[in-house]
Scaffold this active site. Sequence first.
Site, mmCIF file in Angstrom:
data_model
loop_
_atom_site.group_PDB
_atom_site.id
_atom_site.type_symbol
_atom_site.label_atom_id
_atom_site.label_comp_id
_atom_site.label_asym_id
_atom_site.label_seq_id
_atom_site.Cartn_x
_atom_site.Cartn_y
_atom_site.Cartn_z
ATOM 1 N N CYS A 1 0.600 3.242 -1.888
ATOM 2 C CA CYS A 1 -0.241 2.664 -2.962
ATOM 3 C C CYS A 1 0.288 1.311 -3.400
ATOM 4 C CB CYS A 1 -0.264 3.584 -4.175
ATOM 5 S SG CYS A 1 -0.985 5.177 -3.829
ATOM 6 N N ASP B 1 -27.236 -4.079 -8.997
ATOM 7 C CA ASP B 1 -28.202 -3.113 -9.563
ATOM 8 C C ASP B 1 -27.524 -1.804 -9.959
ATOM 9 O OD1 ASP B 1 -27.565 -2.167 -7.058
ATOM 10 O OD2 ASP B 1 -29.607 -2.142 -6.278
HETATM 11 C C1 BEZ Z 1 1.825 6.908 -1.094
HETATM 12 O O1 BEZ Z 1 1.123 6.172 -1.786
HETATM 13 O O2 BEZ Z 1 2.804 6.487 -0.516
HETATM 14 C C2 BEZ Z 1 1.479 8.371 -0.930
HETATM 15 C C3 BEZ Z 1 0.910 9.069 -1.978
HETATM 16 C C4 BEZ Z 1 0.604 10.424 -1.789
HETATM 17 C C5 BEZ Z 1 0.844 11.030 -0.571
HETATM 18 C C6 BEZ Z 1 1.380 10.313 0.478
HETATM 19 C C7 BEZ Z 1 1.706 8.965 0.303
#
Ligand code: BEZ
Length: 224
Positions: free
Chosen positions: A46, A139
């Site tokens: 992330c 929209d």
């Molecule tokens: C990550 O963002 O690294 C991650 C999050 C949940 C499960 C596996 C990877």
Amino acid sequence: MPGILLGEVFPNFDADTTIGRISFHDFLGDAWGVLFSHPRDYTPVCTTELGRAAKLAPEFKKRKVRMIALSIDSVPDHLGWSKDINSYNCDEATETLPFPIIADPKRELAVQLGMLDPDEKDKDGMPVTARCVFIIGPDKKMKLSLLYPATTGRNFDEILRVVDSLQLTATHNVATPVDWKVGDRVMVPPTIPEEDAGKLFPCGVFTKELPSGKKYLRYTAQPK
Ligand code: BEZ
């Protein structure tokens, strides 16, 4: 599991975010929107994704697309994590990203929007959010949805590429072929009869000959 289908109006939810409380449709105004969800704050994949999204934010802005992220942690967690994301990008470690992050600690939006990944659970055994991408038109209707599992990071250049295709095909009766990018030839959709194609595309239509003899593989220049 509930979810939103292409062409449906995206729900107008209220939520706490890193820029305060928002009402989603007001946040979008008359712009396009991209909402991307994340399994958790302070996780490695992330962090790389949000770092790339932050780097590409000027490109989304150029296309009048408002960006917003979502993760199932709190606003204070999002603000602390934003410092790490900026630092990962080798930028000053501030709490500010070029887009807000929605806090969904009770997973209410994750359930409403069909975002949970049943295969990835947190330490309490609760499913985390999958990596969803929703692109919403001016929209307020859903134009594209992608769903990746938590273990596979997305490609934000691809998200920009599909924005280009969605914006082009929203205003011109054309379709974009595999791996298309701005400036490449586009395709004449099969719904346009052969006798109309020449009039609709005065810069010319090239039809590729095929063994079937059917004249469906038709190219034209990208409309301006
Ligand atoms: C990550 O963002 O690294 C991650 C999050 C949940 C499960 C596996 C990877």
